[in-house]
Design a protein around this motif. Structure first.
Motif, PDB file in Angstrom:
ATOM      1  N   HIS A  93       5.866   0.833  10.443  1.00  0.00           N
ATOM      2  CA  HIS A  93       6.643   1.368  11.484  1.00  0.00           C
ATOM      3  C   HIS A  93       7.352   2.678  10.861  1.00  0.00           C
ATOM      4  O   HIS A  93       7.468   3.641  11.826  1.00  0.00           O
ATOM      5  CB  HIS A  93       7.576   0.261  12.186  1.00  0.00           C
ATOM      6  N   ASP A  94       8.011   2.549  10.066  1.00  0.00           N
ATOM      7  CA  ASP A  94       8.942   3.514   9.368  1.00  0.00           C
ATOM      8  C   ASP A  94       8.142   4.884   9.023  1.00  0.00           C
ATOM      9  O   ASP A  94       8.747   5.888   8.928  1.00  0.00           O
ATOM     10  CB  ASP A  94       9.784   3.121   8.231  1.00  0.00           C
ATOM     11  N   MET A  95       6.847   4.658   8.910  1.00  0.00           N
ATOM     12  CA  MET A  95       6.101   5.718   8.433  1.00  0.00           C
ATOM     13  C   MET A  95       5.412   6.453   9.739  1.00  0.00           C
ATOM     14  O   MET A  95       4.610   7.341   9.511  1.00  0.00           O
ATOM     15  CB  MET A  95       4.824   5.302   7.456  1.00  0.00           C
TER      16      MET A  95
ATOM     17  N   LYS B 178       1.135  -1.055   0.124  1.00  0.00           N
ATOM     18  CA  LYS B 178      -0.085   0.172  -0.042  1.00  0.00           C
ATOM     19  C   LYS B 178       0.858   1.319  -0.128  1.00  0.00           C
ATOM     20  O   LYS B 178       2.026   1.137   0.502  1.00  0.00           O
ATOM     21  CB  LYS B 178      -0.984  -0.035   1.249  1.00  0.00           C
ATOM     22  N   ASN B 179       0.313   2.296  -0.805  1.00  0.00           N
ATOM     23  CA  ASN B 179       1.218   3.654  -0.662  1.00  0.00           C
ATOM     24  C   ASN B 179       0.734   4.200   0.601  1.00  0.00           C
ATOM     25  O   ASN B 179      -0.317   5.078   0.947  1.00  0.00           O
ATOM     26  CB  ASN B 179       0.640   4.518  -1.823  1.00  0.00           C
ATOM     27  N   LEU B 180       1.513   4.046   1.951  1.00  0.00           N
ATOM     28  CA  LEU B 180       1.313   4.402   3.011  1.00  0.00           C
ATOM     29  C   LEU B 180       1.771   5.908   3.197  1.00  0.00           C
ATOM     30  O   LEU B 180       2.460   6.453   2.547  1.00  0.00           O
ATOM     31  CB  LEU B 180       1.974   3.746   4.173  1.00  0.00           C
ATOM     32  N   ARG B 181       0.735   6.993   3.852  1.00  0.00           N
ATOM     33  CA  ARG B 181       1.274   8.179   4.147  1.00  0.00           C
ATOM     34  C   ARG B 181       1.848   8.192   5.703  1.00  0.00           C
ATOM     35  O   ARG B 181       1.511   7.280   6.539  1.00  0.00           O
ATOM     36  CB  ARG B 181      -0.085   9.075   4.082  1.00  0.00           C
ATOM     37  N   PRO B 182       2.692   9.374   5.707  1.00  0.00           N
ATOM     38  CA  PRO B 182       3.081   9.370   7.083  1.00  0.00           C
ATOM     39  C   PRO B 182       2.117   9.245   8.279  1.00  0.00           C
ATOM     40  O   PRO B 182       1.121  10.093   8.023  1.00  0.00           O
ATOM     41  CB  PRO B 182       3.993  10.682   7.284  1.00  0.00           C
ATOM     42  N   MET B 183       2.241   8.645   9.251  1.00  0.00           N
ATOM     43  CA  MET B 183       1.193   8.632  10.452  1.00  0.00           C
ATOM     44  C   MET B 183       1.813   9.371  11.542  1.00  0.00           C
ATOM     45  O   MET B 183       2.915   9.063  12.031  1.00  0.00           O
ATOM     46  CB  MET B 183       0.929   7.247  10.665  1.00  0.00           C
TER      47      MET B 183
END
Length: 346
Positions: free
Chosen positions: A125-127, A86-91
């Protein structure tokens, strides 16, 4: 540096942050609780101050944001397969100290438990960055102070919620531009110093004591009390067990997806081996395994203290009213009894 925002300004701040970040926080879902006409509070995406449930402890833990209960790993057909990316956004994930500390344990299991990190957990985790929510003491099932999980410095900024708005402790310079236009004040998030409950984990000095504890009659009590439903582990902030399932879309079993699904060591059959043998066939055996893993085995391997942050959700969820805090204290007394029998100093 600290800031004070009224309710209107707080909603404006959430809107501004949402332009770059997906914000996750405890959110109330009316009439979706386990019992008739009850609510459930769980982590979900929010875009405004008004959506955040800050007055009550969430029913389910923060971990579901980074380690979803159901997670698609890859899709397959009769000719090929491709990974589900998935194209994750920063969280930004808003949580109390116990939940943030629980994520350190999740990270240890998924990212620091061998030569290979779990790629599916790593991506999320990285986001993510944590935002601390000030906690006023929890409930009568919390024992975070006993677990040294009542404080953390792993957050980019801290928030104190009230019906009038927010007080903010700015900790990371990256977020300073979001707050600079608001009223300044001298504010720093406070941490819980005392719970209603006190829990004393046992100190198991050697293998002889451990083996005797495994055979102690205290575990037999749970054969009659525990119904092996797994509710305690599904609500646990730190449990990481999962299984995998293939979900087919049509009558053709070659088309579908493989999912990772949260699982529980407390459910019968979890440890079933070839020949249908179970290593822990009774509810008492499974309870012993869970409690010793949380309060001995994890620390024996990683030397980081218990694999428990004292959030109390396991006790909240148990339909048989089994309190983990009482179980651990009972285990500590059993260890003292064993050491006395073996002529050892407690």
């Amino acid at each position: 540096m600290g800031y004070r925002l009224n309710k209107e300004q707080s909603n404006a701040l959430f809107a501004k942050l949402s332009e770059k970040y997906d914000i996750y926080a405890p959110k109330r879902f009316p009439k979706q609780g386990r019992y008739s006409d009850t609510d459930v509070i769980k982590y979900d995406k929010v875009t405004s101050f008004d959506e955040v449930e800050y007055a009550e402890k969430s029913t389910y833990p923060m971990k579901e944001v980074l380690n979803p209960v159901h997670q698609t790993l890859f899709y397959f057909n009769d000719e090929d397969y491709h990974e589900a990316v998935k194209n994750l956004r920063p969280m930004l994930i808003i949580g109390r100290p116990c939940d943030i500390n629980a994520q350190k344990i999740q990270e240890r299991i998924f990212l620091g438990n061998g030569p290979h990190a779990d790629a599916y957990y790593q991506r999320r985790h990285d986001m993510a960055k944590f935002v601390l929510m000030e906690c006023e003491g929890g409930t009568d099932t919390c024992f975070c102070v006993s677990m040294n999980a009542n404080k953390t410095d792993d957050y980019v900024f801290g928030l104190k919620f009230s019906e009038n708005g927010l007080e903010i402790e700015s900790k990371d310079a990256e977020f300073e531009p979001y707050f600079s236009e608001y009223e300044k004040e001298d504010f720093k998030v406070k941490f819980v110093e005392k719970n209603q409950l006190t829990v004393t984990p046992p100190v198991i000095s050697d293998k002889e004591v451990l083996n005797a504890l495994k055979k102690h009659p205290m575990w037999k009590e749970y054969d009659a009390r525990c119904i092996s439903c797994g509710a305690c582990t599904m609500a646990c902030s730190t449990c990481t067990c999962f299984t995998t399932r293939d979900v087919v879309y049509t009558e053709n079993a070659d088309n579908g997806e493989r999912r990772r699904v949260s699982a529980s060591c407390q459910v019968a059959g979890f440890d079933q081996m070839a020949g249908q043998r179970e290593m822990r066939p009774t509810a008492g055996d499974r309870m012993r395994y869970k409690v010793l893993h949380k309060f001995h085995a994890y620390d024996a391997r990683f030397h980081e203290g218990p694999m428990c942050v004292g959030c109390g959700r396991c006790t909240d969820h148990c339909p048989q009213f089994i309190a983990l805090s009482a179980t651990v204290n009972k285990m500590s007394e059993a260890v003292k009894e064993i050491m006395k029998e073996q002529g050892k100093e407690c």
